[in-house]
Scaffold this motif. Structure first.
Motif, PDB file in Angstrom:
ATOM      1  N   SER A  49      15.509 -15.553  -6.719  1.00 18.90           N
ATOM      2  CA  SER A  49      15.393 -16.611  -7.727  1.00 18.90           C
ATOM      3  C   SER A  49      14.717 -17.849  -7.147  1.00 18.90           C
ATOM      4  N   ARG A  50      14.681 -17.924  -5.819  1.00 20.67           N
ATOM      5  CA  ARG A  50      14.014 -19.032  -5.142  1.00 20.67           C
ATOM      6  C   ARG A  50      12.660 -18.583  -4.585  1.00 20.67           C
ATOM      7  N   ASN A  51      12.152 -17.472  -5.163  1.00 18.28           N
ATOM      8  CA  ASN A  51      10.813 -16.962  -4.862  1.00 18.28           C
ATOM      9  C   ASN A  51      10.666 -16.425  -3.447  1.00 18.28           C
ATOM     10  N   PHE A  52      11.756 -15.888  -2.900  1.00 21.03           N
ATOM     11  CA  PHE A  52      11.676 -15.151  -1.656  1.00 21.03           C
ATOM     12  C   PHE A  52      11.327 -13.707  -2.003  1.00 21.03           C
ATOM     13  N   SER A  53      10.071 -13.350  -1.868  1.00 23.97           N
ATOM     14  CA  SER A  53       9.622 -12.008  -2.229  1.00 23.97           C
ATOM     15  C   SER A  53       8.372 -11.653  -1.455  1.00 23.97           C
ATOM     16  N   MET A  54       8.075 -10.356  -1.399  1.00 24.82           N
ATOM     17  CA  MET A  54       6.845  -9.895  -0.756  1.00 24.82           C
ATOM     18  C   MET A  54       5.643 -10.229  -1.634  1.00 24.82           C
ATOM     19  N   ILE A  55       4.558 -10.554  -0.986  1.00 24.20           N
ATOM     20  CA  ILE A  55       3.301 -10.831  -1.700  1.00 24.20           C
ATOM     21  C   ILE A  55       2.214  -9.955  -1.083  1.00 24.20           C
ATOM     22  N   THR A  56       1.567  -9.163  -1.884  1.00 18.92           N
ATOM     23  CA  THR A  56       0.460  -8.324  -1.394  1.00 18.92           C
ATOM     24  C   THR A  56      -0.753  -9.195  -1.141  1.00 18.92           C
ATOM     25  N   LEU A  57      -1.307  -9.081   0.063  1.00 20.31           N
ATOM     26  CA  LEU A  57      -2.460  -9.886   0.457  1.00 20.31           C
ATOM     27  C   LEU A  57      -3.759  -9.126   0.171  1.00 20.31           C
ATOM     28  N   TYR A 110      17.571 -16.325  23.064  1.00 17.13           N
ATOM     29  CA  TYR A 110      16.732 -15.143  22.950  1.00 17.13           C
ATOM     30  C   TYR A 110      16.677 -14.700  21.489  1.00 17.13           C
ATOM     31  N   LEU A 111      15.487 -14.394  21.029  1.00 21.72           N
ATOM     32  CA  LEU A 111      15.283 -13.996  19.649  1.00 21.72           C
ATOM     33  C   LEU A 111      14.907 -12.522  19.587  1.00 21.72           C
ATOM     34  N   GLU A 112      15.719 -11.746  18.872  1.00 19.34           N
ATOM     35  CA  GLU A 112      15.435 -10.327  18.671  1.00 19.34           C
ATOM     36  C   GLU A 112      14.622 -10.183  17.383  1.00 19.34           C
ATOM     37  N   VAL A 113      13.504  -9.468  17.482  1.00 23.39           N
ATOM     38  CA  VAL A 113      12.562  -9.352  16.372  1.00 23.39           C
ATOM     39  C   VAL A 113      12.604  -7.937  15.793  1.00 23.39           C
ATOM     40  N   TYR A 114      12.674  -7.856  14.459  1.00 24.32           N
ATOM     41  CA  TYR A 114      12.645  -6.574  13.739  1.00 24.32           C
ATOM     42  C   TYR A 114      11.648  -6.713  12.589  1.00 24.32           C
ATOM     43  N   VAL A 115      10.444  -6.178  12.771  1.00 25.11           N
ATOM     44  CA  VAL A 115       9.433  -6.297  11.726  1.00 25.11           C
ATOM     45  C   VAL A 115       8.759  -4.947  11.491  1.00 25.11           C
ATOM     46  N   ARG A 116       8.195  -4.796  10.310  1.00 26.52           N
ATOM     47  CA  ARG A 116       7.503  -3.567   9.956  1.00 26.52           C
ATOM     48  C   ARG A 116       6.234  -3.385  10.788  1.00 26.52           C
ATOM     49  N   THR A 117       5.958  -2.144  11.153  1.00 22.63           N
ATOM     50  CA  THR A 117       4.708  -1.828  11.830  1.00 22.63           C
ATOM     51  C   THR A 117       3.578  -1.821  10.816  1.00 22.63           C
ATOM     52  N   PRO A 118       2.501  -2.547  11.045  1.00 20.64           N
ATOM     53  CA  PRO A 118       1.380  -2.529  10.096  1.00 20.64           C
ATOM     54  C   PRO A 118       0.828  -1.114   9.932  1.00 20.64           C
ATOM     55  N   SER A 119       0.420  -0.788   8.718  1.00 23.49           N
ATOM     56  CA  SER A 119      -0.119   0.542   8.435  1.00 23.49           C
ATOM     57  C   SER A 119      -1.400   0.422   7.632  1.00 23.49           C
ATOM     58  N   LYS A 120      -2.410   1.215   8.012  1.00 23.92           N
ATOM     59  CA  LYS A 120      -3.659   1.236   7.270  1.00 23.92           C
ATOM     60  C   LYS A 120      -3.481   1.860   5.888  1.00 23.92           C
ATOM     61  N   GLU A 121      -2.365   2.580   5.702  1.00 23.85           N
ATOM     62  CA  GLU A 121      -2.127   3.254   4.430  1.00 23.85           C
ATOM     63  C   GLU A 121      -1.380   2.362   3.424  1.00 23.85           C
ATOM     64  N   ILE A 122      -0.948   1.198   3.886  1.00 23.34           N
ATOM     65  CA  ILE A 122      -0.157   0.304   3.033  1.00 23.34           C
ATOM     66  C   ILE A 122      -0.847  -1.047   2.971  1.00 23.34           C
ATOM     67  N   ASN A 123      -0.958  -1.595   1.771  1.00 25.11           N
ATOM     68  CA  ASN A 123      -1.546  -2.918   1.623  1.00 25.11           C
ATOM     69  C   ASN A 123      -0.783  -3.939   2.452  1.00 25.11           C
ATOM     70  N   ARG A 124      -1.523  -4.818   3.095  1.00 27.05           N
ATOM     71  CA  ARG A 124      -0.905  -5.843   3.922  1.00 27.05           C
ATOM     72  C   ARG A 124      -0.110  -6.801   3.040  1.00 27.05           C
ATOM     73  N   LYS A 125       1.081  -7.148   3.481  1.00 27.82           N
ATOM     74  CA  LYS A 125       1.973  -7.994   2.678  1.00 27.82           C
ATOM     75  C   LYS A 125       2.459  -9.189   3.481  1.00 27.82           C
ATOM     76  N   SER A 126       2.643 -10.294   2.781  1.00 25.58           N
ATOM     77  CA  SER A 126       3.328 -11.450   3.346  1.00 25.58           C
ATOM     78  C   SER A 126       4.791 -11.332   2.949  1.00 25.58           C
ATOM     79  N   ARG A 127       5.677 -11.401   3.921  1.00 25.25           N
ATOM     80  CA  ARG A 127       7.094 -11.161   3.670  1.00 25.25           C
ATOM     81  C   ARG A 127       7.920 -12.420   3.931  1.00 25.25           C
TER      82      ARG A 127
END
Length: 278
Positions: A269-277, A23-40
């Motif tokens: 350092s291995r480029n794990f970062s948020m990217i604004t879409l 079983y996989l427990e998921v914890y992710v941000r709720t999308p918001s129209k006030e925040i630019n969509r990001k790839s995480r």
């Protein structure tokens, strides 16, 4: 925040065969129209517990810590009291599920890290050193490996310095050859880069586990980073007020909690970062 529980066996239409986890427990941000969509980037968490239980202190608190750093977080409740290869197969399914649902969770499918604690570190180590035969044995998509792993006071060897309880369960009482399950013997040039941390005082899973793994990585030429703290016992998790379980004792060694920021920096350092879409 969106939270949900995914039955990986049901999702991949695979028979359970009396196993209790997956079983996989998921914890992710709720999308918001006030925040630019990001790839995480994503973090897949394997709590410890000697393959006999799952430590709560190494699950949700760790997920929330990574969530605060811009990650989408997932905790795998892998099957307990069950030998290899079942926990590894469930880890494969978890990575595959995250990749297949990357768009849904706004995850970068090429930036998935796995973190394991103690026996969960052994599972993450198996995942990082998985063979082509192990991958092919699971009839799902072939993209089942993470891009990086974090190994926290991990069980590594099945030899002299092993954690006996973990070895007993994962090897089915020595029915499975220790050679197959000793992570330090599985490392090749194709293994997944690793951040490893341990404490000298650990008398449950000896430091030699991480030292042997680091040496195997060095010999194979696989990127890795290792941090060893002088103080601290086994199972310190984030080593902060959120995960403290020994009154003030953990807090006296709160500097050990710096492993988390070091791991975040290593992933960055291995480029794990948020990217604004756009």
């Amino acid at each position: 925040m969106i939270t949900e529980r995914i039955d990986l066996y049901d999702y991949f239409n695979m028979p359970r065969k009396n196993v209790t986890g997956g079983y996989l427990e998921v914890y992710v941000r709720t999308p918001s129209k006030e925040i630019n969509r990001k790839s995480r980037p994503a973090i897949l968490i394997f709590p410890g517990g000697g393959y006999e239980f799952l430590s709560d202190r190494e699950g949700e608190p760790v997920a929330l810590a990574f969530l605060s750093k811009g990650y989408s977080a997932f905790v795998l409740n892998y099957s307990l009291n069950t030998s290899y290869p079942i926990p590894l197969n469930e880890a494969f399914m978890a990575v595959a599920y995250i990749r297949e649902n990357a768009e849904r969770y706004c995850v970068n499918p090429d930036k998935i890290a796995a973190i394991g604690f103690s026996a969960g570190g052994h599972l993450a180590g198996l995942l990082a050193t998985a063979t082509a035969e192990e991958v092919k044995s699971v009839p799902i998509c072939p993209a089942v490996l993470p891009n990086a792993v974090i190994l926290s006071y991990p069980v590594v060897t099945m030899g002299e310095y092993t954690h006996e309880g973990s070895r007993r369960v994962v090897s089915a009482g020595a029915k499975i050859p220790y050679e197959i399950l000793s992570v330090e013997k599985r490392v090749t040039k194709d293994s997944i880069p690793a951040f490893i941390w341990h404490t000298v005082e650990d008398n449950c899973v000896p430091l030699e586990n991480s030292l042997m793994l680091a040496e195997a990585y060095r010999r194979a030429g696989v990127p890795f980073s290792m941090t060893v703290f002088e103080k601290g016992w086994h199972g310190m998790s984030l080593c902060n007020e959120e995960t403290d379980n020994r009154d003030e004792c953990d807090l006296k060694n709160s500097f050990i909690g710096k492993w988390f920021e070091l791991a975040i920096d290593w992933l960055s350092s291995r480029n794990f970062s948020m990217i604004t879409l756009k």
